[in-house]
Design a protein around this motif. Structure first.
Motif, PDB file in Angstrom:
ATOM      1  N   GLU A 187       0.833  -1.203   0.000  1.00  0.00           N
ATOM      2  CA  GLU A 187       0.000   0.000   0.000  1.00  0.00           C
ATOM      3  C   GLU A 187       0.872   1.259   0.000  1.00  0.00           C
ATOM      4  O   GLU A 187       0.517   2.272  -0.598  1.00  0.00           O
ATOM      5  CB  GLU A 187      -0.943  -0.004   1.210  1.00  0.00           C
ATOM      6  N   ARG A 188       2.016   1.176   0.647  1.00  0.00           N
ATOM      7  CA  ARG A 188       2.948   2.309   0.671  1.00  0.00           C
ATOM      8  C   ARG A 188       3.392   2.653  -0.746  1.00  0.00           C
ATOM      9  O   ARG A 188       3.543   3.821  -1.091  1.00  0.00           O
ATOM     10  CB  ARG A 188       4.159   1.973   1.541  1.00  0.00           C
ATOM     11  N   ALA A 189       3.599   1.642  -1.566  1.00  0.00           N
ATOM     12  CA  ALA A 189       4.001   1.887  -2.957  1.00  0.00           C
ATOM     13  C   ALA A 189       2.915   2.661  -3.698  1.00  0.00           C
ATOM     14  O   ALA A 189       3.219   3.585  -4.468  1.00  0.00           O
ATOM     15  CB  ALA A 189       4.284   0.566  -3.664  1.00  0.00           C
ATOM     16  N   GLN A 190       1.665   2.293  -3.465  1.00  0.00           N
ATOM     17  CA  GLN A 190       0.574   2.988  -4.133  1.00  0.00           C
ATOM     18  C   GLN A 190       0.455   4.436  -3.666  1.00  0.00           C
ATOM     19  O   GLN A 190       0.157   5.327  -4.462  1.00  0.00           O
ATOM     20  CB  GLN A 190      -0.750   2.249  -3.910  1.00  0.00           C
ATOM     21  N   GLU A 191       0.709   4.678  -2.390  1.00  0.00           N
ATOM     22  CA  GLU A 191       0.688   6.048  -1.872  1.00  0.00           C
ATOM     23  C   GLU A 191       1.739   6.902  -2.564  1.00  0.00           C
ATOM     24  O   GLU A 191       1.479   8.046  -2.946  1.00  0.00           O
ATOM     25  CB  GLU A 191       0.909   6.044  -0.362  1.00  0.00           C
ATOM     26  N   VAL A 192       2.933   6.338  -2.744  1.00  0.00           N
ATOM     27  CA  VAL A 192       4.013   7.067  -3.410  1.00  0.00           C
ATOM     28  C   VAL A 192       3.664   7.265  -4.885  1.00  0.00           C
ATOM     29  O   VAL A 192       3.851   8.359  -5.424  1.00  0.00           O
ATOM     30  CB  VAL A 192       5.360   6.323  -3.252  1.00  0.00           C
ATOM     31  N   ARG A 193       3.157   6.225  -5.492  1.00  0.00           N
ATOM     32  CA  ARG A 193       2.830   6.296  -6.920  1.00  0.00           C
ATOM     33  C   ARG A 193       1.843   7.414  -7.232  1.00  0.00           C
ATOM     34  O   ARG A 193       1.969   8.108  -8.240  1.00  0.00           O
ATOM     35  CB  ARG A 193       2.255   4.961  -7.374  1.00  0.00           C
ATOM     36  N   PHE A 194       0.878   7.597  -6.378  1.00  0.00           N
ATOM     37  CA  PHE A 194      -0.164   8.587  -6.646  1.00  0.00           C
ATOM     38  C   PHE A 194       0.042   9.905  -5.908  1.00  0.00           C
ATOM     39  O   PHE A 194      -0.811  10.781  -5.954  1.00  0.00           O
ATOM     40  CB  PHE A 194      -1.541   7.994  -6.318  1.00  0.00           C
ATOM     41  N   SER A 195       1.183  10.048  -5.278  1.00  0.00           N
ATOM     42  CA  SER A 195       1.490  11.276  -4.558  1.00  0.00           C
ATOM     43  C   SER A 195       1.718  12.438  -5.530  1.00  0.00           C
ATOM     44  O   SER A 195       2.175  12.243  -6.662  1.00  0.00           O
ATOM     45  CB  SER A 195       2.759  11.065  -3.720  1.00  0.00           C
ATOM     46  N   ASN A 196       1.434  13.643  -5.065  1.00  0.00           N
ATOM     47  CA  ASN A 196       1.682  14.838  -5.867  1.00  0.00           C
ATOM     48  C   ASN A 196       3.005  15.508  -5.517  1.00  0.00           C
ATOM     49  O   ASN A 196       3.352  16.524  -6.118  1.00  0.00           O
ATOM     50  CB  ASN A 196       0.539  15.845  -5.682  1.00  0.00           C
ATOM     51  N   ARG A 197       3.721  14.962  -4.561  1.00  0.00           N
ATOM     52  CA  ARG A 197       5.001  15.555  -4.154  1.00  0.00           C
ATOM     53  C   ARG A 197       6.054  15.304  -5.227  1.00  0.00           C
ATOM     54  O   ARG A 197       6.175  14.195  -5.758  1.00  0.00           O
ATOM     55  CB  ARG A 197       5.470  14.956  -2.828  1.00  0.00           C
ATOM     56  N   ASP A 198       6.826  16.330  -5.528  1.00  0.00           N
ATOM     57  CA  ASP A 198       7.866  16.211  -6.560  1.00  0.00           C
ATOM     58  C   ASP A 198       8.872  15.121  -6.202  1.00  0.00           C
ATOM     59  O   ASP A 198       9.313  14.374  -7.077  1.00  0.00           O
ATOM     60  CB  ASP A 198       8.588  17.543  -6.749  1.00  0.00           C
ATOM     61  N   SER A 199       9.241  15.023  -4.934  1.00  0.00           N
ATOM     62  CA  SER A 199      10.228  14.016  -4.525  1.00  0.00           C
ATOM     63  C   SER A 199       9.679  12.606  -4.719  1.00  0.00           C
ATOM     64  O   SER A 199      10.423  11.695  -5.116  1.00  0.00           O
ATOM     65  CB  SER A 199      10.657  14.227  -3.072  1.00  0.00           C
ATOM     66  N   ASP A 200       8.397  12.406  -4.450  1.00  0.00           N
ATOM     67  CA  ASP A 200       7.794  11.095  -4.671  1.00  0.00           C
ATOM     68  C   ASP A 200       7.703  10.775  -6.163  1.00  0.00           C
ATOM     69  O   ASP A 200       7.942   9.637  -6.573  1.00  0.00           O
ATOM     70  CB  ASP A 200       6.392  11.032  -4.055  1.00  0.00           C
ATOM     71  N   THR A 201       7.383  11.767  -6.968  1.00  0.00           N
ATOM     72  CA  THR A 201       7.315  11.571  -8.416  1.00  0.00           C
ATOM     73  C   THR A 201       8.683  11.183  -8.975  1.00  0.00           C
ATOM     74  O   THR A 201       8.795  10.263  -9.798  1.00  0.00           O
ATOM     75  CB  THR A 201       6.802  12.846  -9.111  1.00  0.00           C
ATOM     76  N   ALA A 202       9.727  11.852  -8.513  1.00  0.00           N
ATOM     77  CA  ALA A 202      11.085  11.539  -8.966  1.00  0.00           C
ATOM     78  C   ALA A 202      11.489  10.131  -8.518  1.00  0.00           C
ATOM     79  O   ALA A 202      12.063   9.361  -9.305  1.00  0.00           O
ATOM     80  CB  ALA A 202      12.072  12.573  -8.435  1.00  0.00           C
TER      81      ALA A 202
END
Length: 101
Positions: A68-83
């Motif tokens: 579930e943590r992976a999905q949170e990162v995948r759909f995050s709007n934070r630039d660091s998560d996107t990178a």
């Protein structure tokens, strides 16, 4: 990363990488996935060593126990998560090309 480039990188670097048992390999071996065996987990760690920084490896290793943590990162709007997700996706594609089968 293109499969041909990934294959070229593997030919150059996989023989020289030590098997120290990094965070991805350890998480893989501890997981309850059917395909989690030493050879596959070691291969995945070797790809991680070629494609991810240490902090990225530790972060990605947590996905084995908490998808579930992976999905949170995948759909995050934070630039660091996107990178991070871009690097992680490239790692996953490369690992699949080298280690599947």
């Amino acid at each position: 990363m293109k499969p041909a480039l990934a294959a070229a990188l593997a030919a150059l670097f996989l023989p020289t990488i030590t098997m120290a048992g990094g965070p991805i390999e350890r998480a893989c071996l501890k997981s309850d996935r059917q395909a989690a065996n030493r050879a596959t987990c070691t291969c995945i760690q070797q790809v991680a060593d070629m494609t991810l920084r240490g902090g990225d490896q530790r972060r990605a290793a947590k996905f084995f126990n908490d998808p579930e943590r992976a999905q949170e990162v995948r759909f995050s709007n934070r630039d660091s998560d996107t990178a991070f997700w871009s690097r992680y996706k490239s790692f996953g594609e490369t690992a699949q090309a080298f280690c599947a089968g």
